[in-house]
Design an enzyme around this catalytic site. Structure first.
Site, PDB file in Angstrom:
ATOM      1  CG  ASP A 207      30.810  -5.098  34.231  1.00 54.15           C
ATOM      2  OD1 ASP A 207      30.841  -4.136  33.444  1.00 54.15           O
ATOM      3  OD2 ASP A 207      30.959  -4.974  35.460  1.00 54.15           O
ATOM      4  CB  THR A 208      36.056  -6.969  35.342  1.00 50.27           C
ATOM      5  OG1 THR A 208      36.132  -7.983  34.344  1.00 50.27           O
ATOM      6  CG2 THR A 208      37.041  -7.282  36.459  1.00 50.27           C
TER       7      THR A 208
END
Length: 193
Positions: free
Chosen positions: A77-78
Site C-alpha cells: 500500500d502506498t
C-alpha cells in the site's frame, strides 16, 4: 536468482495495480494476481508512516485461512504525505487539482508498506522516498489531468508518467517506492525469508 528458491512456490501478488505487477515481473519470478476487496480505513490518529504497513497487513489478513501450503503472498500500500496530511486517491477532478497544487513547489513523502507471508513467516516494512516538485502551472496540471488517469493513484500522480518527467526536481530514496513496490527491500525479504 530467486527463481530456484521459489520453484515450487505459488506466488500471489494481491494488487490490481498494473504498476506493481510490472515491477514484480522485473524480479523474474512467476506470480499470479489475486485480490480481495478490503476495507482500507485506518485510525486517523495513526502516524502517516504507519498507515501503509497497517493497510498492507490488513490486505494480507483478508486471505487468512485461504492460502494453500507453499504459497507466498505479497501485499502493498502506498500513501503520499505533506507533513502529517495524507493525500489519498482523488475523489474527482477538482480534488486532483487541489492535491497537485499542494504538491507544486513542495517536498512530500511517499511511504510504501510491504507485507510478505510464506507459511508461518511474515515480514512487514515501510520504505520512504522524499520527492520535491517544481512549481506547476494550472496549464500543466490541467494538461496532466486531461491526458492521463491519475484517479487511482495516491496524491493524484504517477511518477512514471508525464508529470514525473516534468515536475520531479529531486528524489531522496527509491523511484520504485514511489511507483508502489519497493523492489530492493522486497528482494532482500525474499532472499532471507
Amino acid at each position: 536468482m530467486l527463481a530456484e528458491k521459489f520453484r515450487n512456490t505459488n506466488i500471489i501478488l494481491a494488487s490490481k495495480s498494473p504498476r506493481r505487477q510490472e515491477l514484480l515481473k522485473g524480479l523474474e519470478l512467476p506470480f499470479d494476481i489475486k485480490t480481495k476487496d478490503t476495507d482500507e480505513s485506518y485510525d486517523e490518529g495513526m502516524l502517516p508512516r504507519d498507515v501503509p504497513a497497517y493497510l498492507s497487513e490488513k490486505k494480507a489478513a483478508a486471505f487468512e485461512g485461504e492460502l494453500e501450503e507453499n504459497t507466498l503472498l505479497i501485499t502493498s500500500d502506498t500513501i503520499v504525505c505533506i507533513g502529517d496530511e495524507i493525500l489519498e486517491k482523488p475523489k474527482d477532478r477538482d480534488h486532483a487539482i487541489q492535491m497537485l497544487q499542494k504538491l507544486s513547489a513542495n517536498t512530500h513523502s511517499v511511504y510504501t508498506g510491504l507485507h510478505v507471508r510464506w507459511g508461518d513467516k511474515k515480514r512487514t516494512l515501510v520504505d520512504e522516498t522524499k520527492v520535491t516538485f517544481k512549481e506547476l502551472s494550472m496549464e500543466e496540471i490541467e494538461f496532466y489531468l486531461d491526458n492521463f488517469q491519475p484517479y487511482d493513484k495516491a496524491g493524484s500522480y504517477g511518477v512514471q508518467e508525464w508529470i514525473g518527467y516534468i515536475a520531479v526536481e529531486k528524489m531522496e530514496g527509491s523511484f520504485y517506492t514511489v511507483m508502489g513496490l519497493p523492489l530492493a527491500p522486497l528482494y532482500k525479504i525474499l532472499k532471507n525469508i
